[in-house]
Design an enzyme around this catalytic site. Sequence first.
Site, PDB file in Angstrom:
ATOM      1  N   GLY A  27       0.654  -1.026   0.005  1.00  0.00           N
ATOM      2  CA  GLY A  27      -0.037   0.062  -0.043  1.00  0.00           C
ATOM      3  C   GLY A  27       0.673   1.201   0.029  1.00  0.00           C
ATOM      4  N   ASP A  29       3.419   2.114  -1.640  1.00  0.00           N
ATOM      5  CA  ASP A  29       4.182   2.270  -2.819  1.00  0.00           C
ATOM      6  C   ASP A  29       2.881   2.535  -4.158  1.00  0.00           C
ATOM      7  OD1 ASP A  29       6.566   1.932  -2.219  1.00  0.00           O
ATOM      8  OD2 ASP A  29       6.799  -0.272  -2.743  1.00  0.00           O
ATOM      9  N   THR A  30       1.801   1.725  -3.911  1.00  0.00           N
ATOM     10  CA  THR A  30       1.005   1.470  -5.183  1.00  0.00           C
ATOM     11  C   THR A  30      -0.597   1.950  -4.981  1.00  0.00           C
ATOM     12  OG1 THR A  30       0.790  -0.719  -5.004  1.00  0.00           O
ATOM     13  CG2 THR A  30       2.360   0.432  -6.358  1.00  0.00           C
ATOM     14  N   ARG A  31      -0.825   1.760  -3.584  1.00  0.00           N
ATOM     15  CA  ARG A  31      -2.407   1.922  -3.364  1.00  0.00           C
ATOM     16  C   ARG A  31      -3.231   3.064  -3.988  1.00  0.00           C
ATOM     17  NH1 ARG A  31      -6.009  -0.097   0.066  1.00  0.00           N
ATOM     18  NH2 ARG A  31      -4.431  -0.962   1.380  1.00  0.00           N
ATOM     19  N   GLY A  59      -4.391  -7.822  12.517  1.00  0.00           N
ATOM     20  CA  GLY A  59      -4.389  -8.720  13.504  1.00  0.00           C
ATOM     21  C   GLY A  59      -4.687 -10.207  12.916  1.00  0.00           C
ATOM     22  N   GLU A  93       0.956 -13.114   2.174  1.00  0.00           N
ATOM     23  CA  GLU A  93      -0.065 -13.504   1.099  1.00  0.00           C
ATOM     24  C   GLU A  93       0.556 -14.083  -0.048  1.00  0.00           C
ATOM     25  OE1 GLU A  93      -2.810  -9.208   1.667  1.00  0.00           O
ATOM     26  OE2 GLU A  93      -1.382  -9.370   0.021  1.00  0.00           O
TER      27      GLU A  93
END
Length: 275
Positions: A27, A29-31, A59, A93
């Site tokens: 987020g 860098d590119t959100r 969490g 992820e």
Amino acid sequence: MITHEASSSSSSKSKLWNYDVFLSFSGVDTRNGFTGHLHAALTDRGYQAYIDEDDLERGEEIKEELFRAIKEARISIIVFSKSYADSSWCLDELVKIMECRYKPGRHVLPIFYHVDPSHVRKQNEDLAQAFQKHEEGIREEKDDKERETRQERVKQWRKALTEAANLSGQHLQITDKGREAKLIREIVDKIIPKWLPIAEELQMAKHPVGIYTRIQDIITYLSNAGSDVVCMVGIWGMGGLGKTTAAKAIYNKIHHEFQFKSFLDNVSEKDLVVS
């Protein structure tokens, strides 16, 4: 007549996918740039695209939600950027994405945003500093068991990065001014449709009066069935009442939720062979 065979897990939904696309990105860098524009383009085109809205410390409960979204998405787009490997969250992820990519119907698209694919593959140059910090954290860990756990975790991160960088993807260099919009259009207009071909809807009357309110109970029934449930819906009545029309309307409403589907009409007039 409706028949229903269910197992103990009938509380889950019967469709295979809840999302067309899962976006994995940093987020920082590119959100508000490339990933944000890509997400907007996907949703404008009608795709169900999952994007995590939380840049704060997250969490365990939210992590499970994200892992579930990865498993329920047909395509994962990974936006590798300068800070991607800084985030243990992004790397976790990525490991999950690479675990799921071998399932039927799954696709993974890596995008190298201002980073060299070879640096991602080897975890050097742009990614070297991030992994130095991860390794330092291991060395500073006092608990032997926790240290071993973290070592294994970093090993999984490195393996996932190497595997992802070996996939065919898109490279957007910092000198490619003006190409971001072109790349987003290519992803939305060419790459995604190739992987998610839109099945043609069955032909019906242009304005079927009241049909969709009449089939809603059946659609709800099918949607609430379990993922390992076989459902059979029987539509009974005199000729000309609209049984085939109702079946077509049900198909048109739910076919996009399934990987494999078919519609056979006028079966009494055809020779069906089961092999």
